[in-house]
Design a protein around this motif. Structure first.
Motif, PDB file in Angstrom:
ATOM      1  N   TRP A 119     -17.575  11.328 -28.566  1.00 20.39           N
ATOM      2  CA  TRP A 119     -18.345  10.824 -28.525  1.00 20.39           C
ATOM      3  C   TRP A 119     -18.291   8.607 -27.875  1.00 20.39           C
ATOM      4  O   TRP A 119     -17.359   8.521 -27.727  1.00 20.39           O
ATOM      5  N   TYR A 120     -19.641   9.166 -27.035  1.00 14.57           N
ATOM      6  CA  TYR A 120     -19.158   7.260 -25.965  1.00 14.57           C
ATOM      7  C   TYR A 120     -20.355   6.745 -26.645  1.00 14.57           C
ATOM      8  O   TYR A 120     -21.251   7.081 -26.748  1.00 14.57           O
ATOM      9  N   ARG A 121     -20.058   5.433 -26.620  1.00 12.64           N
ATOM     10  CA  ARG A 121     -21.375   4.774 -27.292  1.00 12.64           C
ATOM     11  C   ARG A 121     -21.370   3.113 -25.984  1.00 12.64           C
ATOM     12  O   ARG A 121     -20.160   3.119 -25.650  1.00 12.64           O
ATOM     13  N   PHE A 122     -22.722   3.003 -25.789  1.00  8.21           N
ATOM     14  CA  PHE A 122     -22.723   1.315 -24.969  1.00  8.21           C
ATOM     15  C   PHE A 122     -24.340   1.012 -25.129  1.00  8.21           C
ATOM     16  O   PHE A 122     -25.076   1.541 -26.127  1.00  8.21           O
ATOM     17  N   SER A 123     -24.393   0.107 -24.939  1.00  6.02           N
ATOM     18  CA  SER A 123     -25.513  -0.928 -24.950  1.00  6.02           C
ATOM     19  C   SER A 123     -26.088  -1.854 -23.260  1.00  6.02           C
ATOM     20  O   SER A 123     -25.226  -1.730 -22.505  1.00  6.02           O
ATOM     21  N   PHE A 124     -27.166  -1.521 -23.516  1.00  6.61           N
ATOM     22  CA  PHE A 124     -28.234  -1.881 -22.286  1.00  6.61           C
ATOM     23  C   PHE A 124     -29.432  -3.186 -22.845  1.00  6.61           C
ATOM     24  O   PHE A 124     -29.840  -2.630 -24.024  1.00  6.61           O
ATOM     25  N   ASP A 125     -29.961  -4.057 -21.988  1.00  3.50           N
ATOM     26  CA  ASP A 125     -30.530  -4.962 -22.242  1.00  3.50           C
ATOM     27  C   ASP A 125     -32.390  -4.218 -22.117  1.00  3.50           C
ATOM     28  O   ASP A 125     -32.532  -3.390 -20.927  1.00  3.50           O
ATOM     29  N   ASP A 154     -13.170  -0.276 -32.450  1.00  6.36           N
ATOM     30  CA  ASP A 154     -11.498   0.324 -32.409  1.00  6.36           C
ATOM     31  C   ASP A 154     -11.508   1.306 -31.103  1.00  6.36           C
ATOM     32  O   ASP A 154     -10.016   2.065 -31.394  1.00  6.36           O
ATOM     33  N   TRP A 155     -12.426   1.825 -30.555  1.00  2.57           N
ATOM     34  CA  TRP A 155     -12.787   2.764 -30.063  1.00  2.57           C
ATOM     35  C   TRP A 155     -12.173   3.134 -28.598  1.00  2.57           C
ATOM     36  O   TRP A 155     -11.648   1.054 -28.104  1.00  2.57           O
ATOM     37  N   THR A 156     -11.424   2.842 -27.676  1.00  4.47           N
ATOM     38  CA  THR A 156     -10.757   2.718 -26.476  1.00  4.47           C
ATOM     39  C   THR A 156     -11.721   2.433 -25.860  1.00  4.47           C
ATOM     40  O   THR A 156     -13.363   3.264 -24.536  1.00  4.47           O
ATOM     41  N   ALA A 157     -11.909   1.177 -23.883  1.00  4.65           N
ATOM     42  CA  ALA A 157     -12.558   1.878 -23.371  1.00  4.65           C
ATOM     43  C   ALA A 157     -12.832   2.220 -21.990  1.00  4.65           C
ATOM     44  O   ALA A 157     -11.423   2.741 -21.890  1.00  4.65           O
ATOM     45  N   VAL A 158     -13.789   3.022 -21.915  1.00  9.48           N
ATOM     46  CA  VAL A 158     -13.699   3.821 -20.292  1.00  9.48           C
ATOM     47  C   VAL A 158     -14.872   3.028 -19.955  1.00  9.48           C
ATOM     48  O   VAL A 158     -16.110   3.071 -19.884  1.00  9.48           O
ATOM     49  N   PRO A 159     -14.734   3.332 -18.060  1.00 13.82           N
ATOM     50  CA  PRO A 159     -15.850   2.729 -17.325  1.00 13.82           C
ATOM     51  C   PRO A 159     -16.755   4.061 -16.788  1.00 13.82           C
ATOM     52  O   PRO A 159     -15.948   5.272 -17.389  1.00 13.82           O
ATOM     53  N   VAL A 160     -17.510   2.757 -16.350  1.00 14.82           N
ATOM     54  CA  VAL A 160     -18.536   3.996 -16.227  1.00 14.82           C
ATOM     55  C   VAL A 160     -19.248   3.973 -15.306  1.00 14.82           C
ATOM     56  O   VAL A 160     -20.019   2.648 -14.969  1.00 14.82           O
ATOM     57  N   PRO A 161     -19.340   4.476 -13.579  1.00 19.38           N
ATOM     58  CA  PRO A 161     -18.305   6.416 -13.777  1.00 19.38           C
ATOM     59  C   PRO A 161     -17.359   5.753 -14.904  1.00 19.38           C
ATOM     60  O   PRO A 161     -16.327   5.126 -13.934  1.00 19.38           O
ATOM     61  N   GLY A 162     -16.198   7.153 -14.915  1.00 21.24           N
ATOM     62  CA  GLY A 162     -14.878   7.282 -15.013  1.00 21.24           C
ATOM     63  C   GLY A 162     -14.676   8.811 -15.588  1.00 21.24           C
ATOM     64  O   GLY A 162     -15.626  10.028 -15.860  1.00 21.24           O
ATOM     65  N   ASP A 163     -13.784   8.641 -16.230  1.00 19.68           N
ATOM     66  CA  ASP A 163     -13.262  10.208 -17.277  1.00 19.68           C
ATOM     67  C   ASP A 163     -12.640   9.663 -17.999  1.00 19.68           C
ATOM     68  O   ASP A 163     -11.697   9.269 -18.132  1.00 19.68           O
ATOM     69  N   ILE A 174     -24.623   0.739 -16.120  1.00 20.37           N
ATOM     70  CA  ILE A 174     -23.473   0.364 -16.936  1.00 20.37           C
ATOM     71  C   ILE A 174     -21.984   0.034 -16.241  1.00 20.37           C
ATOM     72  O   ILE A 174     -21.704   1.020 -15.802  1.00 20.37           O
ATOM     73  N   SER A 175     -20.882  -0.229 -16.553  1.00 17.86           N
ATOM     74  CA  SER A 175     -19.839  -0.665 -16.081  1.00 17.86           C
ATOM     75  C   SER A 175     -18.761   0.074 -17.105  1.00 17.86           C
ATOM     76  O   SER A 175     -17.841   0.475 -16.271  1.00 17.86           O
ATOM     77  N   SER A 176     -19.021   0.015 -18.472  1.00 21.87           N
ATOM     78  CA  SER A 176     -17.969   0.589 -19.310  1.00 21.87           C
ATOM     79  C   SER A 176     -18.304   1.015 -20.510  1.00 21.87           C
ATOM     80  O   SER A 176     -20.038   0.563 -20.954  1.00 21.87           O
ATOM     81  N   ALA A 177     -18.479   1.912 -21.045  1.00 24.47           N
ATOM     82  CA  ALA A 177     -18.492   2.203 -22.490  1.00 24.47           C
ATOM     83  C   ALA A 177     -17.450   2.582 -23.883  1.00 24.47           C
ATOM     84  O   ALA A 177     -16.389   1.951 -23.179  1.00 24.47           O
ATOM     85  N   ARG A 178     -17.252   2.882 -25.223  1.00 24.20           N
ATOM     86  CA  ARG A 178     -16.049   2.673 -25.732  1.00 24.20           C
ATOM     87  C   ARG A 178     -16.112   4.365 -25.649  1.00 24.20           C
ATOM     88  O   ARG A 178     -17.532   5.158 -25.983  1.00 24.20           O
ATOM     89  N   VAL A 179     -15.198   5.203 -26.166  1.00 22.24           N
ATOM     90  CA  VAL A 179     -15.080   6.498 -26.432  1.00 22.24           C
ATOM     91  C   VAL A 179     -13.636   6.710 -28.146  1.00 22.24           C
ATOM     92  O   VAL A 179     -12.964   5.847 -28.306  1.00 22.24           O
ATOM     93  N   ARG A 180     -14.221   8.031 -28.611  1.00 22.72           N
ATOM     94  CA  ARG A 180     -13.864   8.122 -29.053  1.00 22.72           C
ATOM     95  C   ARG A 180     -13.515   9.322 -29.729  1.00 22.72           C
ATOM     96  O   ARG A 180     -14.997  10.253 -29.144  1.00 22.72           O
ATOM     97  N   ASP A 181     -12.721  10.423 -29.991  1.00 21.50           N
ATOM     98  CA  ASP A 181     -12.504  11.795 -30.820  1.00 21.50           C
ATOM     99  C   ASP A 181     -12.542  11.724 -31.908  1.00 21.50           C
ATOM    100  O   ASP A 181     -12.262  11.309 -32.874  1.00 21.50           O
ATOM    101  N   PHE A 182     -13.112  13.133 -31.857  1.00 20.26           N
ATOM    102  CA  PHE A 182     -13.723  13.881 -33.553  1.00 20.26           C
ATOM    103  C   PHE A 182     -12.637  15.409 -33.461  1.00 20.26           C
ATOM    104  O   PHE A 182     -13.002  16.322 -32.472  1.00 20.26           O
TER     105      PHE A 182
END
Length: 852
Positions: free
Chosen positions: A90-96, A49-58, A22-30
């Motif tokens: 938390w990160y969330r992403f999907s793949f086929d 409404d989570w923030t986009a974050v590159p993968v790999p990234g920070d 993957i090249s990106s995911a969504r991230v949010r804090d709790f």
């Protein structure tokens, strides 16, 4: 200028071993615990409404880009994101999933090449497992969990790291958050004396979905077992490790090793008990050398795992053929001492290098171009060695690939630095061993990798701190003296392991054997022996850089002096109303304490600075003069001293630090001074109790024969005396070629010595008879004119009426590369400097020349 190998790097080149799933995911804090309670692990959870974050990234970089946080490098905003340490992310992403069902002999594994740091992973709502180490892969068997032909949802929770820390160790002397010692996480993220406190979070290396059938390769090692003295023949061993998981059939390993443009050497061997070894006889091998000694030739190695002709798995690597040993034999010319010298293909090497810290605080977001530029700067400065310091990271694959291509040796620390580490915690001990196995297996095929080192300064500082206790081992010693040497001996037996930096002799920082960290200069330390109380002082007498001449060490793996970064770097990150000497914002970017420590050095070199412009120049002058003096001293001692690794090459932010190249890539005056002092052939002067000596040091594989012209001149341009000296220095030698007894030369603060080579065997060098502040010289008038050529390159012609010191082009674009800078001109001398830019034509207005 940068080398071809650096310039070839494609934009967007991968940092990791494989392209990411993957090249990106969504991230949010709790708040801790709230993410799972609100269903963040469930596949259907709304993360729109989570923030986009590159993968790999920070995570920090993602929040900066989304303008959720101010950039923590700017002004004093570092503390504004301290709240991030207390949240779970938390990160969330999907793949086929695969298009078709897997065969019975196949498996799928979800591999995270880097999770930072305490992570729990879910796939389609099912918890796969937990991981607690930034420095090794997290591998999850997902064959039964992946949905074929559908989207698969992954959720990753990162816990607040400090929640997993144990109690303080009794007597813990570690700076920068003692809790860090419980974590297998980049230690510098909790702050250092050159960097901010910004502990990183996130998926910092690629994610991979591995589809494997019957068996898989798990490791490859390539060693030169024998090399003929005349380099006419080499015996190469390729060792392979594999894992069977769904086959009992006989398996074979096919090995192919090919030199660039040459024929392949091939072999096929049976896999037995998960291992196979192929031995290849190579005539007239193209060897891997450091760039200063020869060609860093690389071979294509292909290893394939086969089942009755069917290829199950394969690895394609670039390897180098070379032998490399660490000579620690007795030094017959200095009784009671031992060498500490790398020997490459039978040739003794003087390691000319610098320490490497992470090139960015946010280690998952480092641009590939940054690696190319910084390592290119090392080569351009005539360095042949870099040390990966133990408080950072095991670097991205691109770093080691570039070192292989560029011909740079790598001293590799394990990631332990400046602390007592708990060695009685079973979980931590397990992580340390697994981490070591992972990293040794990952990096051992790189010909650039010269040495494994257990830690940075732990044994030394502990003994200095508890000097009365009679040499008790530092907590963590079982890692450095048992676990790590055992793992390296098993997985990488042809490469040297060393317990620490520094280590060896009558003190862990002794001068008679092992390697040295010289912090007499800057920190005001004094050498000591076991059982002696440590001494230090920060007054000008203790921190004077002339103290380098007292150091008779074998290999100096840390030494340096702090300076300001380039003015342009400060202008970009310090608010205009704070852009003054000792402003709160500028002091915030000085992490060493006390903030005015450098004044004790400046007072003896340049005098104290009155404003920011003077401070930038004076600190750079002090750093440059110190590095010139120290390196020249250590190189003259060759072979008794066989290496200098300056602290430090690069920066992780825009701080005032020991770096040679600042955060944006501006090369400080010390970089240019080292480039001259690190030239493979060096002529240098030495003051021996009033006598002046001229030495020539030859780090090449050939003899040096030339005639040296030595001139004593005034700063106004008058020649006082002049003489010619025949120079004959053998390959790898350092020799005194002339000595002037006390009173022979008409020395004085109004004059200088200059040496130059008639046939150009070495670059000119000079000697001042007084500190910079005490030189009796009138300011020079320095004129210049600049013209732009048809290729966009700028030609700057510079001339001076009197001796000009610290002539600086004043470029404000870090991508503009000059052929020379921070140089000196003799009276009446004219010099032409070229400046090139990779993306635009330069104009005369790009130059704002000045001198001191």
């Amino acid at each position: 200028m940068a080398t071809d190998a650096v310039r070839r790097l494609p934009v967007g080149a991968a940092l990791g071993p494989v392209p990411s799933l993957i090249s990106s995911a969504r991230v949010r804090d709790f708040a801790p615990g709230d993410g799972e309670r609100t269903g963040a692990a469930n596949p259907g959870h709304d993360d729109g409404d989570w923030t986009a974050v590159p993968v790999p990234g920070d995570v920090h970089r993602a929040l900066i880009e989304a303008e959720v946080i101010a950039h923590p490098f700017l002004d004093r905003h570092e503390g504004d994101c301290a709240w991030m340490e207390e949240r779970e992310w938390w990160y969330r992403f999907s793949f086929d999933g695969p298009a078709q069902e897997l065969e019975d002999s196949e498996r799928l594994r979800l591999v995270f090449h880097g999770l930072d740091t305490y992570a729990t992973v879910w796939l389609n709502g099912a918890e796969l497992g937990r991981h607690r180490n930034m420095f090794r892969e997290a591998v999850f068997e997902v064959t039964a969990h992946v949905r074929v032909g559908e989207a698969n949802v992954v959720a990753v929770r990162f816990d607040p790291p400090l929640a997993h820390a144990g109690p303080p160790l009794p007597g813990q002397w570690a700076p920068n958050n003692h809790e860090r010692v419980w974590m297998r996480k980049a230690q510098f993220g909790y702050g250092w004396d050159w960097g901010p406190r910004l502990p990183t979070i996130g998926i910092w290396r690629p994610v991979e979905l591995r589809r494997e059938r019957r068996a898989a390769l798990t490791g490859v090692r390539c060693d030169v077992l024998e090399l003929a003295p005349d380099h006419s023949h080499a015996l190469v061993a390729v060792h392979v490790e594999a894992e069977r998981f769904a086959s009992d059939a006989p398996l074979t390993v096919a090995v192919s090793l090919a030199a660039p443009g040459g024929p392949a050497h091939e072999a096929s061997v049976a896999l037995e008990d998960g291992r196979a070894s192929a031995y290849l006889s190579v005539d007239q091998p193209r060897l891997w050398w450091t760039h200063d000694l020869g060609e860093p030739a690389l071979h294509d190695l292909r290893v394939a795992l086969r089942d009755d002709g069917t290829e199950l798995d394969a690895r394609e690597l670039r390897v180098g053929l070379r032998t490399l040993t660490l000579d620690q034999s007795p030094d017959p010319d200095e009784p009671g001492t031992r060498f500490f010298r790398f020997v490459l293909n039978g040739v003794g090497v003087f390691a000319r290098g610098a320490n490497w810290i992470p090139a960015e605080s946010f280690v998952g977001a480092i641009a590939p171009e940054r690696y190319a530029q910084r390592l290119g700067a090392a080569v351009d400065a005539n360095m042949n060695t870099v040390r990966v310091w133990g408080g950072g990271i095991y670097e991205h694959d691109l770093f080691y690939d570039l070192c292989d291509e560029l011909g740079l040796l790598v001293w590799q620390d394990f990631m332990f630095a400046c602390a007592m580490y708990p060695d009685d915690d079973a979980q931590l001990a397990r992580e340390v061993e697994l981490e070591a196995r992972s990293q040794v297996a990952r990096l051992r095929t790189h010909p650039s990798l010269a040495l494994w080192c257990g830690n940075n300064e732990n044994q030394w500082i502990h003994d200095r701190t508890f000097w009365q206790r009679g040499g008790e081992p530092v907590p963590g010693a079982p890692f450095y003296h048992e676990v790590l040497p055992r793992v390296t001996a098993e997985l990488d037996p042809e490469r040297t392991y060393w317990p620490g930096s520094p280590f060896g002799g009558s003190d862990h920082n002794a001068r008679e054997q092992g390697n040295v960290h010289n912090w007499e200069v800057w920190h005001g330390n004094y050498p000591r022996r076991f059982g002696e109380e440590a001494r230090r002082g920060l007054d000008p007498d203790h921190v004077a850089f002339t103290r380098y001449a007292e150091d008779m060490g074998r290999f100096i793996s840390e030494f340096g002096v702090l300076s300001a970064p380039d003015r342009e770097t400060l202008r970009r990150w310090i608010p205009a109303d704070q852009l003054r000497h000792r402003s709160p914002a500028l002091d915030h970017h000085t992490k060493d304490n006390p903030k005015d420590k450098i004044d004790s050095l400046l007072v003896t070199v340049t005098g104290l600075a009155g404003d920011l412009d003077e401070f930038v120049d004076f600190s750079m002058i002090a750093q440059a003069e110190a590095m010139k003096f120290g390196v020249e001293h250590f190189r003259r001692r060759k072979p008794h001293c066989s290496g200098t690794i300056v602290w430090q090459l690069d920066d992780c932010w825009q701080g005032l630090s020991w770096s040679l190249v600042d955060y944006h890539g501006f090369r400080k005056a010390a970089w240019w001074a080292l480039r001259r002092a690190y030239a493979p052939v060096l002529a240098s002067f030495r003051d021996d109790d009033g006598a002046i000596e001229l030495w020539v040091t030859n780090d090449t594989r050939g003899d040096v024969e030339d005639a040296a012209r030595v001139r004593l001149a005034t700063f106004g341009g008058e020649t006082v005396t002049e003489e010619a000296i025949d120079v004959h220095v053998g390959a790898g030698e350092s020799r005194r070629v002339r000595r002037w007894e006390p009173g022979t030369l008409e020395a004085g603060p109004d004059r200088y010595l200059r040496v130059e080579a008639r046939a150009g065997a070495f670059a000119p060098n000079r000697w001042f008879f007084a500190a910079i502040k005490d030189l009796a010289r009138e300011p020079a008038t320095v004129e210049h004119d600049a013209t732009t050529g048809p290729d966009g390159e700028l030609r700057v012609r510079v001339r001076a009426d009197r001796y000009a010191y610290f002539v600086h082009l004043g470029l404000t674009d870090e991508h503009a590369e000059a052929s020379d800078d921070y140089f000196e001109l003799e009276a009446g001398e004219e010099r032409t400097v070229t400046v090139a830019h990779p993306a635009r034509a330069l104009q005369p207005s790009d130059v704002a020349l000045r001198s001191r």
